[in-house]
Design an enzyme around this catalytic site. Sequence first.
Site, PDB file in Angstrom:
ATOM      1  N   SER A 567      48.085  41.522  27.314  1.00 18.56           N
ATOM      2  CA  SER A 567      46.984  41.573  27.556  1.00 18.56           C
ATOM      3  C   SER A 567      45.802  42.230  26.790  1.00 18.56           C
ATOM      4  O   SER A 567      43.777  41.995  26.831  1.00 18.56           O
ATOM      5  CB  SER A 567      46.437  41.766  29.001  1.00 18.56           C
ATOM      6  N   LYS A 610      40.560  42.800  37.425  1.00 19.09           N
ATOM      7  CA  LYS A 610      39.573  42.827  36.313  1.00 19.09           C
ATOM      8  C   LYS A 610      38.478  42.897  35.941  1.00 19.09           C
ATOM      9  O   LYS A 610      37.843  44.343  35.886  1.00 19.09           O
ATOM     10  CB  LYS A 610      40.219  42.736  34.973  1.00 19.09           C
TER      11      LYS A 610
END
Length: 698
Positions: A567, A610
Site C-alpha cells: 500500500s 490512515k
Amino acid sequence: MVYNKNQNIDESSENMDELAQNIGEPVQNVDTSTADQKTEESGGGMTGPESNQVKAESESDQDDYEDVDIGFSFENTSNIDVPKLLIDQVLGQEHAVEVVKKAAGQRRHIMMIGTPGTGKSLLAKAMAELLPKEELKDILVYPNMEDLNNPKIREVPAGKGREIVMAHKMEARKKVQARNMLMMLFVVGIIIYSYFVYELIWGIIAGIMILMLTRQFLPKEEMMIPKLAVSNYDKEHAPYIDATGAHAGALLGDVRHDPFQSGGLETPAHDRVEAGDIHKAHKGVLFIDEINTLRLESQQSLLTALQEKEYPITGQSERSSGALVKTEPVPCDFIMVSAGNLDAVQKMHPALRSRIKGYGYEVYMQDSMEDTPENRKKMVRFVAQEVVRDGHIPHFNEGAVEEVIREARRRAGRKGHLTLKLRDLGGLVRVAGDIAHSEGAPLTTAEHVLAAKRIARSIEQQLADSYLEHRKEYESFLRKGSAVGRVNGLAVMGGDSGIVLPIVSEVTPAISGAEGRIVATGKLKTIAKEAVQNVSAVIKNMTGTDISRHDVHIQFVGTYEGVEGDSASVSIATAVISAIEKIPVDQTVAMTGSLSVRGDVLPVGGVTYKIEAAAQAGMKKVIIPKSNEADVLIEKAYKEKIQIIPVSSIAEVMEHSLVGPKKNSIIEKLRNITRLNFDIPEVSPASVQAKNLFGCRN
C-alpha cells in the site's frame, strides 16, 4: 472528487513494535460500481467552485450515512428480549449456524477458520446445548485383581456412577466396621485373659501388635471402591470442554505418580487414573482453538481417539510410576470443534484435517455483515446480550446503542457493512458500562460510549499515538512546505491504528558501468520488495528518463520492525519521480494506495485509520484510492481537519502532490501513458483470505 473528512491514518504494512508485529493492511472488498458512480458524480480531482460543490454534496452523503436507523424505538436494552439458547444469540454467521445445527444432529466434526473474536467458541458452546442430554454417560474405573496395572473401565448412564460409588463406599464402610468390631472383641478378650493370669502388660502389648498386623496385612475394603473418572450427574446439557492449549496429560488423560509403591501405603492404580479432556467430552463437544499449536504427537493421538471413539489412559511421564499403568480403552465419543486462523490449516496434522473434512464440515467465519435494518436490530440485541452476560453494568439507552452501531461500521472497514469481530466490540460495551456504573448513572448513554472509545484504545492505538508524537517532536516527517524526493506515506499498525510513514528517495550515478539498481532499505519483507519492483516498472515507463545509469535509493524512515505490504506503492512512485525530475512534493499531503505496473491506483485496507492518523499528524490533505472512497467512515472530530482526495491513476496523484511549474509536463506525460486504463476488479473476502493463506499480506 475532493471532500473533507477526518480520520486516523493507517496504511501499508509495517512492523513497528514487538507488540504490533507486522504492520500490514488486509485489502478490503472493493465495490467498483459504487466507486465508479461516485467518480462520475464528483468529477474526479476538481478544484475551484465546482470542487467545493462536490465536496459539500459528499459531506452531506457522509452525514446521512452516519445516521443510524434501527427501525424501531426502545427505551433501553432491558426492553430487548435476549434468546435463551446460545445458538440464537450468534450474529451474522448464518451459514455457520446452519452447519452447527446439522452437525449436532448427525454428530459431525467441524473446523472453524476465521478472525479471532467472530464467535467460534460461542458456536461450539451452542452446539453442546443442541446435543441430547439423554445420551450422557458416566465412566467408572475399577481395580483389576488379575493385573493391578490394567484397571477396568465401565460405562453407565449419567448419574448412575455417583450412586454406584456411594453404594460401594457404604458397603466398604460396613465391612470395615464389622471387622473392627470383631478385632476389638478379640483384643479385649486377650487383655481380660491376661489380667486373670497376671500378665496384663503382655496382654496389652499382644493386643496392640495384633491391631497393627491386621491393619497392615488384611485386605483394605477401600481398594475395591471404583473411581468415578467422568461424572455427568445433574448436567443440564451435554458437556462442553475447552481444551485449548491443553498439554498431553490434560488432553489425553494421565496417571498420577505414587511415591509409596509398597509397604501397604501405596495408592491403588485405578484410584490414580485421571480422565483427559477427550474423555470428559464423551457424548459432548471438545473445543480446541489454535489447534495447530498442539504437538504433532498429541494431534496423532487425537486422531486415534476420533477414529476409535475410545482411548486408554496411561501415564504421560516415562519417569513416573504412572507409566506402568494403562487402563482398558476409555470411551471418548465426542464431537470435535477445532478452530484457528488461516495458518492453522497449513500447520495442523494433515491426517487430522482429512478426518475432519471427510467426516464433518469446514466453515469460514465472516468478519463483517451487511449494514441492513435487520442486522442493525441484531446489533441492538447484541448490546443487550453483552449487558445481561456481564451482569454488572447498566443497560444502554437508544443513543448509546446507536453509537455502538456507528463504531461497528467503522471497524468493518467497508461502507455498508458492520463488523462481526464482536469480542472487541463487546469490550467497548463493557468499558462504556463501567464508566456509567462508576458515575452512578442508571443507563449507559452515548457520551459514555464516546468516552469508552477514548479510554479503551488498543495497545497498537496507544503506541501509534506515541509514535506520532515522537515523530512530530523530532521532525521525522514534515507537515509544511515542500521537499524533493520526500513523501508522507501512511501505514497501519495492528489493524486498527494508523501511522505516518515517511519515505525518502535519492537518485545517484551508478557505481559500476552496469545497469543501475533500485535499492530499498527499511527491513522490507516479501510483498513490500515486490511492490518496489512494480514501482520500478512504472518509473521506467512513465518518466521517460534513462535510469540505467543511475542508482535509485528508497528509504522507509524509522521502520525498525520492518515493512510488509504494497500500500506504499503510490508513495514510493511519487518520491522517486520527484527525485528524478527534481520536482518538490507538497509536505502537507499524505497518501496511500497500491500501484499497478500500468499506473492505476488500486485499493488498500485501513483507509479510515490512515486518514485519521494523517489528520492527527497535522496533514492538510490525504490521497486515497478512488476504489476505497466508499470505505471511509470517519470520526466527526476530524471532518474539518483534513481534505480527502480520491484518485484512480498516478497522474492524479502527481497533480495533487507535486508543486511548482515543472509538474505540468510530467503530469501530461503520465496522463498520456495511463490513458488506456482497465477496470479494477472487485476483491472478494475469499480471495483476500486466500492470499493470506498462501503467505500474502497487504
